[in-house]
Scaffold this active site. Sequence first.
Site, PDB file in Angstrom:
ATOM      1  N   ASP A  85       1.055  -0.956  -0.028  1.00 57.52           N
ATOM      2  CA  ASP A  85       0.456   0.067   0.127  1.00 57.52           C
ATOM      3  C   ASP A  85       0.974   1.330   0.134  1.00 57.52           C
ATOM      4  O   ASP A  85       1.797   1.304   0.777  1.00 57.52           O
ATOM      5  CB  ASP A  85      -1.076   0.189   1.242  1.00 57.52           C
ATOM      6  CG  ASP A  85      -1.935   1.123   1.472  1.00 57.52           C
ATOM      7  OD1 ASP A  85      -2.523   0.981   0.371  1.00 57.52           O
ATOM      8  OD2 ASP A  85      -1.842   1.955   2.136  1.00 57.52           O
ATOM      9  N   GLU A 134      15.247 -14.852  -0.246  1.00 55.42           N
ATOM     10  CA  GLU A 134      15.140 -15.590   0.173  1.00 55.42           C
ATOM     11  C   GLU A 134      14.154 -16.903   0.341  1.00 55.42           C
ATOM     12  O   GLU A 134      13.959 -18.622   0.671  1.00 55.42           O
ATOM     13  CB  GLU A 134      15.024 -15.325   2.068  1.00 55.42           C
ATOM     14  CG  GLU A 134      16.569 -13.960   2.120  1.00 55.42           C
ATOM     15  CD  GLU A 134      16.320 -13.691   3.572  1.00 55.42           C
ATOM     16  OE1 GLU A 134      15.715 -14.176   4.490  1.00 55.42           O
ATOM     17  OE2 GLU A 134      16.904 -12.672   3.745  1.00 55.42           O
TER      18      GLU A 134
END
Length: 536
Positions: A210, A261
């Site tokens: 957002d 990751e």
Amino acid sequence: MRTPAEHSLASGQAPADWWRTAVVYQVYLRSFADSNGDGIGDLAGLRSRLPYLSWLGVDALWINPHYPSGGADGGYDIVDYRAVDPDYGDVADLEAVVADARQLGLRVILDVVPNHTSDRHPWFQTALADPDSAEAARYHFAPPSDEPPNNWQSLFGGPAWSRTPDGRWYLHLFAPEQPDLNWRDPAVAADFDRTLRFWLDRGVSGFRVDVAYGLFKDAELRDNPGSYSPTLFGHGPEQAMTWNQPEVHDVWRRWRSICDEYPDTMLVGEVCLADLEQVALYSRPDEMHQSFSFRLLKSRWSVEAFADGVQTALDAFGRVGAPVSWVLGNHDKDRQVSRFGGGALGTSRARAAALMMLALPGSPYLYAGDELGLPQAVVPDEAKLDPIFWRSGGARAGRDGCRVPMPWNDSAGVGFSPDGAAQPWLPIPAEWEGFAVSRQTRDGGSMLTLYRRALALRAAHPALGSGDATVETQGDVLTVRSTGDDETVRCVVNMGTGTVLVPNPGSVLLASSTHVKASAATVALPPDTAVWLVED
């Protein structure tokens, strides 16, 4: 809890860059499906409807904020980023949604809100009580004075500064209940690192970010050069001190490294800037994977506007090697049927626009209910909850009308809640039973049937979604030609007022209207209709 190495989909689909062409379905959680009868959509309700999303043919779902919230702005004022609001369930319920979605071949994307918190967040509460606390440094405070520190305005109306009980000023670029975070404080970044890993460890496939163009503000809090007056397509130079500061890109590089990751995960940013070249920079290879292109969402129905919206996005994102994230509807904008004229006219245009968007290379984002052809609901003033309406004194209608609950069947309560439930959190128009999923699945000419067919054909024809696209206009006709390894598909849209004849180089794959007539040489395309043509 899943480890990064366990993050591939159970379906066995190759994870590489799935987000480049994924069709993502936006779930406004509060309005999707109510499982317990309290009138509020929840995670258990969403879980029960996941087979519908699989049947529809989307690849992923994005869930609007599910966190504990102060309730001032539809969940975008967050109290705890690593929890679930009791209205929606708990963390175990969200994990169950992720697990069930995975079994259906669907990925789950969560909303994350890094620009501001709720004023009920523990940090802000401590900052109010102790101006010298470490927590106070995590927000933007200014000392007591007669006037606000600068001329910045809230997007929801009025000044962007409010007073604390002890006379200090604090910054909120949205509602006063949404104080902006100070991203120059390292503690803010460190806490969001923990939030990302918390949800990634639970198997989510990424985040919609957002206000991704926000976070950092001018360090000297200088006045904006112009008054609050966003351009047609987003914020521009008149708000140079509040948005799009260069430091923000380092945040996305940091977040990208975290996602790296966890194989098979992604970030998509809400970047409401007027300049698409600037929007595309947020999707450079070491930043977010996508950033929304809102041009079509904010364009009038005309061949010039749509052609420019498509070509400008293809050019801008192409220069950074990113896919375009196409948007025709979301929880902040009037429903496209109403934007395009309402009634039969708006419905015809929305059907044509859907075919055009789904033919484009990149990743289309669908808003729950647009596949049903829902219009903008008329919500009585006394039932409205959007702070835009209340802070503007009713001058701005607000966004409640596009957030009214989904109609699932043609019963009195349209199947949103179980029988005997409380009234829905926003009133559902009586006539919405005519838009119900159950009714449209039985109608071969319905909007829902059109979407399902289009999504199935998009998956079967790689030229749609992943081909190389060219944009052409002739009069009021817009043509997007998408070329893949084995075929070329043209999407032709008549945005004029009269029927046009377009060359038919092969066969009709799909049309937005039964009134489209094809011969061996031409296709008669009525106004406000679209057709997909496979070239032989």
